[in-house]
Motif scaffolding. Structure first.
Motif, PDB file in Angstrom:
ATOM      1  N   ARG A   1       0.827  -1.213   0.000  1.00 45.24           N
ATOM      2  CA  ARG A   1       0.000   0.000   0.000  1.00 45.24           C
ATOM      3  C   ARG A   1       0.858   1.258   0.000  1.00 45.24           C
ATOM      4  N   LEU A   2       2.115   1.155   0.409  1.00 50.60           N
ATOM      5  CA  LEU A   2       3.006   2.320   0.368  1.00 50.60           C
ATOM      6  C   LEU A   2       3.326   2.742  -1.068  1.00 50.60           C
ATOM      7  N   LYS A   3       3.357   1.754  -1.965  1.00 53.04           N
ATOM      8  CA  LYS A   3       3.625   1.982  -3.398  1.00 53.04           C
ATOM      9  C   LYS A   3       5.004   2.603  -3.658  1.00 53.04           C
ATOM     10  N   THR A   4       5.932   2.429  -2.715  1.00 57.90           N
ATOM     11  CA  THR A   4       7.264   3.001  -2.907  1.00 57.90           C
ATOM     12  C   THR A   4       8.366   1.950  -2.763  1.00 57.90           C
ATOM     13  N   ILE A   5       8.000   0.718  -2.434  1.00 57.72           N
ATOM     14  CA  ILE A   5       8.996  -0.319  -2.162  1.00 57.72           C
ATOM     15  C   ILE A   5       9.406  -1.008  -3.459  1.00 57.72           C
ATOM     16  N   ARG A   6      10.701  -1.006  -3.720  1.00 63.39           N
ATOM     17  CA  ARG A   6      11.229  -1.605  -4.942  1.00 63.39           C
ATOM     18  C   ARG A   6      11.371  -3.123  -4.826  1.00 63.39           C
ATOM     19  N   GLN A   7      11.910  -3.598  -3.718  1.00 61.55           N
ATOM     20  CA  GLN A   7      12.201  -5.023  -3.547  1.00 61.55           C
ATOM     21  C   GLN A   7      11.901  -5.439  -2.106  1.00 61.55           C
ATOM     22  N   PHE A   8      11.310  -6.621  -1.955  1.00 57.38           N
ATOM     23  CA  PHE A   8      11.063  -7.193  -0.645  1.00 57.38           C
ATOM     24  C   PHE A   8      11.977  -8.391  -0.431  1.00 57.38           C
ATOM     25  N   VAL A   9      12.555  -8.479   0.754  1.00 54.14           N
ATOM     26  CA  VAL A   9      13.295  -9.669   1.163  1.00 54.14           C
ATOM     27  C   VAL A   9      12.575 -10.247   2.376  1.00 54.14           C
ATOM     28  N   VAL A  10      12.181 -11.517   2.297  1.00 58.01           N
ATOM     29  CA  VAL A  10      11.514 -12.194   3.402  1.00 58.01           C
ATOM     30  C   VAL A  10      12.493 -13.211   3.979  1.00 58.01           C
ATOM     31  N   VAL A  11      12.869 -13.004   5.236  1.00 60.73           N
ATOM     32  CA  VAL A  11      13.840 -13.874   5.895  1.00 60.73           C
ATOM     33  C   VAL A  11      13.090 -14.897   6.745  1.00 60.73           C
TER      34      VAL A  11
ATOM     35  N   LEU B   1       1.046   3.937   8.395  1.00 63.01           N
ATOM     36  CA  LEU B   1       1.872   3.805   7.199  1.00 63.01           C
ATOM     37  C   LEU B   1       2.285   5.167   6.650  1.00 63.01           C
ATOM     38  N   GLU B   2       1.426   6.164   6.801  1.00 63.74           N
ATOM     39  CA  GLU B   2       1.810   7.511   6.368  1.00 63.74           C
ATOM     40  C   GLU B   2       2.981   8.038   7.191  1.00 63.74           C
ATOM     41  N   ARG B   3       2.994   7.708   8.477  1.00 63.72           N
ATOM     42  CA  ARG B   3       4.123   8.130   9.315  1.00 63.72           C
ATOM     43  C   ARG B   3       5.397   7.382   8.908  1.00 63.72           C
ATOM     44  N   VAL B   4       5.252   6.126   8.520  1.00 61.01           N
ATOM     45  CA  VAL B   4       6.402   5.375   8.013  1.00 61.01           C
ATOM     46  C   VAL B   4       6.912   6.010   6.722  1.00 61.01           C
ATOM     47  N   ARG B   5       5.980   6.400   5.853  1.00 56.26           N
ATOM     48  CA  ARG B   5       6.354   7.047   4.595  1.00 56.26           C
ATOM     49  C   ARG B   5       7.139   8.337   4.850  1.00 56.26           C
ATOM     50  N   THR B   6       6.696   9.108   5.834  1.00 58.06           N
ATOM     51  CA  THR B   6       7.391  10.348   6.183  1.00 58.06           C
ATOM     52  C   THR B   6       8.804  10.053   6.670  1.00 58.06           C
ATOM     53  N   ALA B   7       8.951   9.013   7.496  1.00 58.34           N
ATOM     54  CA  ALA B   7      10.273   8.643   8.001  1.00 58.34           C
ATOM     55  C   ALA B   7      11.191   8.185   6.874  1.00 58.34           C
ATOM     56  N   LEU B   8      10.633   7.486   5.895  1.00 58.76           N
ATOM     57  CA  LEU B   8      11.435   7.048   4.749  1.00 58.76           C
ATOM     58  C   LEU B   8      12.009   8.239   3.994  1.00 58.76           C
ATOM     59  N   ALA B   9      11.231   9.302   3.911  1.00 59.18           N
ATOM     60  CA  ALA B   9      11.662  10.467   3.140  1.00 59.18           C
ATOM     61  C   ALA B   9      12.554  11.413   3.944  1.00 59.18           C
ATOM     62  N   ASP B  10      12.520  11.307   5.269  1.00 57.50           N
ATOM     63  CA  ASP B  10      13.268  12.225   6.130  1.00 57.50           C
ATOM     64  C   ASP B  10      14.636  11.627   6.450  1.00 57.50           C
TER      65      ASP B  10
END
Length: 247
Positions: free
Chosen positions: A49-59, A127-136
């Motif tokens: 839903r963030l629509k900004t993630i290029r690649q996911f790694v599942v460990v 998730l919006e707060r996570v998005r803000t942290a990604l950009a900051d």
């Protein structure tokens, strides 16, 4: 250009998770059904839903690769960029292995989210707060925190020694956001320090003297630990679905 990637950590076997009688005890909690999908699938859907993630790694444990692949194929009609990586002995080992997998990307990652695969409920405001942290990028690391509401006691030898000032402590959640080059270097640095065990990735930053920023978490962002929490999470997801249908 800022490249944003994500790691979901599900390398453990969930020893505290008392499995219900209606499911197989050999299946770790990250693969248990939560409503209409497995727990880690819900977590992946949240980040999509963030629509900004290029690649996911599942460990995850390597023995469960076939199950994870089957579930990914079953719940995503279109292919999503997911790489499965075998977990390590400690949490920081699993994080390092996930970070190593991202290192192969071109161009190299800029920012990375590290999240517990057993935290399936991520609300849109959170998730919006996570998005803000990604950009900051004013901090190399950002973590979500929530206030402590219980009284805290320090106990030694079955006796209370101190009441802890709860206003000065917070509960820490994931997803945690990092400058990729920073957390990759710190994980590599800690690789051979076998006496160290970190319960979250931000602890590496603290240990090596790197400032960590905080943003508001969400009390509903539950890390599935005990079997009764399955029912709690299911109820929250049903409520969210109903609210979406009424909008």
């Amino acid at each position: 250009m800022t490249n944003m990637d994500a790691i979901l950590l599900g390398g453990g076997v969930g020893k505290r998770f008392s499995v219900r009688s209606d499911v197989s005890s050999s299946v770790p909690k990250q693969f248990q059904m939560l409503g209409n999908a497995p727990v880690f699938i819900h977590a992946l859907r949240s980040f999509l839903r963030l629509k900004t993630i290029r690649q996911f790694v599942v460990v995850i444990p390597e023995v469960h690769f076939p199950l994870a692949t089957e579930q990914l194929d079953s719940y995503f009609s279109e292919s999503i960029p997911v790489t499965l990586v075998a977990g390590g002995e400690r949490r920081q080992d699993s994080s390092r292995l996930g970070l190593e997998a991202l290192e192969k990307l071109t161009p190299m990652p800029s920012r990375v989210i590290i999240h517990d695969a057993c935290r399936p409920y991520l609300s849109d405001p959170f998730l919006e707060r996570v998005r803000t942290a990604l950009a900051d990028r004013s901090y190399g690391a950002w973590i979500p925190v929530v206030p402590v509401v219980e009284t805290l006691k320090r106990v030694e030898n079955h006796q209370v020694t101190e009441t802890v000032d709860r206003s000065r402590v917070h509960r820490v959640q994931t997803p945690q956001v990092f400058e990729y080059s920073l957390i990759r270097a710190l994980n590599e640095r800690a690789k051979h320090e076998t006496e160290l065990t970190f319960t979250d990735d931000a602890s590496l930053c603290e240990y090596y003297g790197i400032p960590v920023g905080v943003f508001d978490g969400d009390v509903r962002n539950i890390k599935l630990t005990y079997d009764f929490e399955i029912s709690v999470l299911q109820s929250m997801m049903e409520t969210r679905k109903l609210e979406c249908e009424l909008e």
